[in-house]
Scaffold this motif. Structure first.
Motif, PDB file in Angstrom:
ATOM      1  N   ARG A   1      50.545  74.656  26.781  1.00  0.00           N
ATOM      2  CA  ARG A   1      49.206  75.158  27.164  1.00  0.00           C
ATOM      3  C   ARG A   1      48.119  74.168  26.744  1.00  0.00           C
ATOM      4  NH1 ARG A   1      50.454  80.854  24.977  1.00  0.00           N
ATOM      5  NH2 ARG A   1      51.485  81.818  26.758  1.00  0.00           N
ATOM      6  N   ALA A   2      48.228  73.643  25.518  1.00  0.00           N
ATOM      7  CA  ALA A   2      47.223  72.701  24.999  1.00  0.00           C
ATOM      8  C   ALA A   2      47.200  71.423  25.838  1.00  0.00           C
ATOM      9  CB  ALA A   2      47.515  72.376  23.540  1.00  0.00           C
ATOM     10  N   THR A   3      48.378  70.900  26.190  1.00  0.00           N
ATOM     11  CA  THR A   3      48.463  69.675  26.994  1.00  0.00           C
ATOM     12  C   THR A   3      47.919  69.921  28.400  1.00  0.00           C
ATOM     13  OG1 THR A   3      50.462  69.091  25.756  1.00  0.00           O
ATOM     14  CG2 THR A   3      50.024  67.829  27.752  1.00  0.00           C
ATOM     15  N   GLU A   4      48.270  71.067  28.971  1.00  0.00           N
ATOM     16  CA  GLU A   4      47.776  71.414  30.319  1.00  0.00           C
ATOM     17  C   GLU A   4      46.263  71.547  30.316  1.00  0.00           C
ATOM     18  OE1 GLU A   4      48.841  74.542  33.926  1.00  0.00           O
ATOM     19  OE2 GLU A   4      49.817  74.799  31.976  1.00  0.00           O
ATOM     20  N   ALA A   5      45.709  72.194  29.285  1.00  0.00           N
ATOM     21  CA  ALA A   5      44.253  72.361  29.174  1.00  0.00           C
ATOM     22  C   ALA A   5      43.572  70.999  29.032  1.00  0.00           C
ATOM     23  CB  ALA A   5      43.919  73.252  27.978  1.00  0.00           C
ATOM     24  N   ALA A   6      44.175  70.094  28.236  1.00  0.00           N
ATOM     25  CA  ALA A   6      43.609  68.743  28.047  1.00  0.00           C
ATOM     26  C   ALA A   6      43.614  67.962  29.366  1.00  0.00           C
ATOM     27  CB  ALA A   6      44.405  67.995  26.989  1.00  0.00           C
ATOM     28  N   LEU A   7      44.700  68.114  30.136  1.00  0.00           N
ATOM     29  CA  LEU A   7      44.787  67.431  31.435  1.00  0.00           C
ATOM     30  C   LEU A   7      43.758  67.965  32.421  1.00  0.00           C
ATOM     31  CD1 LEU A   7      48.674  67.142  31.877  1.00  0.00           C
ATOM     32  CD2 LEU A   7      47.063  65.239  31.630  1.00  0.00           C
TER      33      LEU A   7
ATOM     34  N   LEU B   1      45.503  59.478  34.904  1.00  0.00           N
ATOM     35  CA  LEU B   1      45.629  60.942  34.862  1.00  0.00           C
ATOM     36  C   LEU B   1      46.943  61.391  35.517  1.00  0.00           C
ATOM     37  CD1 LEU B   1      44.258  63.607  34.037  1.00  0.00           C
ATOM     38  CD2 LEU B   1      43.121  63.614  36.256  1.00  0.00           C
ATOM     39  N   GLN B   2      47.299  60.773  36.641  1.00  0.00           N
ATOM     40  CA  GLN B   2      48.557  61.103  37.317  1.00  0.00           C
ATOM     41  C   GLN B   2      49.769  60.789  36.426  1.00  0.00           C
ATOM     42  OE1 GLN B   2      48.388  58.893  40.980  1.00  0.00           O
ATOM     43  NE2 GLN B   2      47.542  60.619  42.144  1.00  0.00           N
ATOM     44  N   ASN B   3      49.717  59.658  35.723  1.00  0.00           N
ATOM     45  CA  ASN B   3      50.805  59.279  34.815  1.00  0.00           C
ATOM     46  C   ASN B   3      50.946  60.292  33.685  1.00  0.00           C
ATOM     47  OD1 ASN B   3      51.359  57.018  36.331  1.00  0.00           O
ATOM     48  ND2 ASN B   3      50.171  55.624  35.046  1.00  0.00           N
ATOM     49  N   LYS B   4      49.813  60.722  33.146  1.00  0.00           N
ATOM     50  CA  LYS B   4      49.842  61.725  32.076  1.00  0.00           C
ATOM     51  C   LYS B   4      50.422  63.043  32.580  1.00  0.00           C
ATOM     52  CE  LYS B   4      45.934  59.987  29.370  1.00  0.00           C
ATOM     53  NZ  LYS B   4      44.543  60.237  28.952  1.00  0.00           N
ATOM     54  N   ALA B   5      50.037  63.424  33.808  1.00  0.00           N
ATOM     55  CA  ALA B   5      50.541  64.681  34.395  1.00  0.00           C
ATOM     56  C   ALA B   5      52.055  64.579  34.635  1.00  0.00           C
ATOM     57  CB  ALA B   5      49.808  64.987  35.700  1.00  0.00           C
ATOM     58  N   ALA B   6      52.511  63.423  35.129  1.00  0.00           N
ATOM     59  CA  ALA B   6      53.954  63.222  35.372  1.00  0.00           C
ATOM     60  C   ALA B   6      54.731  63.261  34.049  1.00  0.00           C
ATOM     61  CB  ALA B   6      54.185  61.893  36.078  1.00  0.00           C
ATOM     62  N   PHE B   7      54.166  62.623  33.029  1.00  0.00           N
ATOM     63  CA  PHE B   7      54.805  62.627  31.712  1.00  0.00           C
ATOM     64  C   PHE B   7      54.887  64.054  31.156  1.00  0.00           C
ATOM     65  CE2 PHE B   7      54.680  62.104  27.033  1.00  0.00           C
ATOM     66  CZ  PHE B   7      55.807  61.322  26.866  1.00  0.00           C
ATOM     67  N   PHE B   8      53.805  64.812  31.359  1.00  0.00           N
ATOM     68  CA  PHE B   8      53.772  66.201  30.900  1.00  0.00           C
ATOM     69  C   PHE B   8      54.872  67.021  31.592  1.00  0.00           C
ATOM     70  CE2 PHE B   8      52.060  70.498  31.999  1.00  0.00           C
ATOM     71  CZ  PHE B   8      52.264  71.103  30.765  1.00  0.00           C
ATOM     72  N   GLN B   9      55.046  66.830  32.904  1.00  0.00           N
ATOM     73  CA  GLN B   9      56.069  67.578  33.647  1.00  0.00           C
ATOM     74  C   GLN B   9      57.480  67.246  33.142  1.00  0.00           C
ATOM     75  OE1 GLN B   9      55.183  66.657  37.731  1.00  0.00           O
ATOM     76  NE2 GLN B   9      53.789  68.392  37.966  1.00  0.00           N
ATOM     77  N   GLN B  10      57.683  65.976  32.806  1.00  0.00           N
ATOM     78  CA  GLN B  10      59.000  65.577  32.278  1.00  0.00           C
ATOM     79  C   GLN B  10      59.272  66.220  30.915  1.00  0.00           C
ATOM     80  OE1 GLN B  10      58.880  61.312  32.147  1.00  0.00           O
ATOM     81  NE2 GLN B  10      59.169  61.062  34.373  1.00  0.00           N
ATOM     82  N   ARG B  11      58.257  66.300  30.092  1.00  0.00           N
ATOM     83  CA  ARG B  11      58.414  66.798  28.720  1.00  0.00           C
ATOM     84  C   ARG B  11      58.149  68.295  28.572  1.00  0.00           C
ATOM     85  NH1 ARG B  11      61.059  62.684  27.501  1.00  0.00           N
ATOM     86  NH2 ARG B  11      60.065  60.774  26.841  1.00  0.00           N
ATOM     87  N   ALA B  12      57.744  68.942  29.636  1.00  0.00           N
ATOM     88  CA  ALA B  12      57.328  70.358  29.545  1.00  0.00           C
ATOM     89  C   ALA B  12      58.419  71.262  28.971  1.00  0.00           C
ATOM     90  CB  ALA B  12      56.899  70.865  30.914  1.00  0.00           C
ATOM     91  N   GLN B  13      59.690  71.032  29.353  1.00  0.00           N
ATOM     92  CA  GLN B  13      60.773  71.898  28.866  1.00  0.00           C
ATOM     93  C   GLN B  13      61.047  71.733  27.363  1.00  0.00           C
ATOM     94  OE1 GLN B  13      62.377  70.236  31.960  1.00  0.00           O
ATOM     95  NE2 GLN B  13      61.897  71.942  33.314  1.00  0.00           N
TER      96      GLN B  13
END
Length: 200
Positions: free
Chosen positions: A106-112, A86-98
């Motif tokens: 929003r969809a990725t954040e809700a899934a996390l 879960l932490q890896n997915k959250a870190a990946f999301f932060q890198q790709r968020a921009q």
């Protein structure tokens, strides 16, 4: 005032005389001896088992603890693995968020968040199940000890078999009344025979 003092002195003199007579009158009466004999002739009607020794040396308890420790270890490993994922997915999301659109973010954040919630629920369910397993094993342990003591007591006819633990309710326990070794030998013998039956 003198009369009151004189009466008080007479009463005290009589009381001293009566006490003197009772103290030095000789051998105790039949009634006194009769009441003293049963307590001595009864012998060890109360014995105790050292609970700490019982738990550290009873094979069933040791095996049970190993099983529960293994389950705890597996659960911890499982939770750590899921948590790291879960932490890896959250870190990946932060890198790709921009580089994501608002809807994708929003969809990725809700899934996390959903995954995090599911992980918390899983941890809670697993902890409850582990606590239930532990409770069942403790009940089984108590029943095994209780049933063995009932059998053990058919020969010995003790009125009480107390459980002694350091710092517990019993402040002093005389060593000759300790039946821990005998009880342990019997419990381990019974447990060994049930294990051999299971293996067959």
């Amino acid at each position: 005032m003198k009369n009151a003092s004189l009466i008080l002195n007479i009463v005290l003199a009589v009381a001293v005389a009566v006490l003197y007579y009772l103290h030095f009158k000789g051998t105790p009466s039949q009634e006194t001896t009769a009441t003293a004999v049963p307590t001595e002739s009864k012998g060890k009607s109360i014995v105790y088992v050292n609970v700490d020794s019982l738990l550290t040396k009873y094979d069933f308890f040791k095996d049970t603890q190993k099983v529960l420790e293994s389950k705890r270890f597996q659960l911890d490993n499982d939770l750590n693995t899921k948590g790291r994922n879960l932490q890896n997915k959250a870190a990946f999301f932060q890198q790709r968020a921009q580089t994501m659109t608002m809807d994708q973010a929003r969809a990725t954040e809700a899934a996390l968040q959903k995954e995090q919630q599911e992980l918390l629920q899983y941890r809670e369910r697993a902890a409850q199940q582990l606590a239930l397993d532990e409770q069942k094993k403790n009940e089984e342990l108590y029943n095994k000890i209780f049933e063995y003591l009932k059998k053990y007591n058919k020969e010995n006819k003790y009125e009480f078999v107390l459980g002694y633990t350091k710092g517990g309710g019993i402040l002093f326990a005389d060593a000759p009344n300790d039946v821990t070794k005998k009880v342990l030998e019997g419990l381990n013998k019974d447990y060994k025979s049930t294990q051999e039956t299971v293996k067959k």
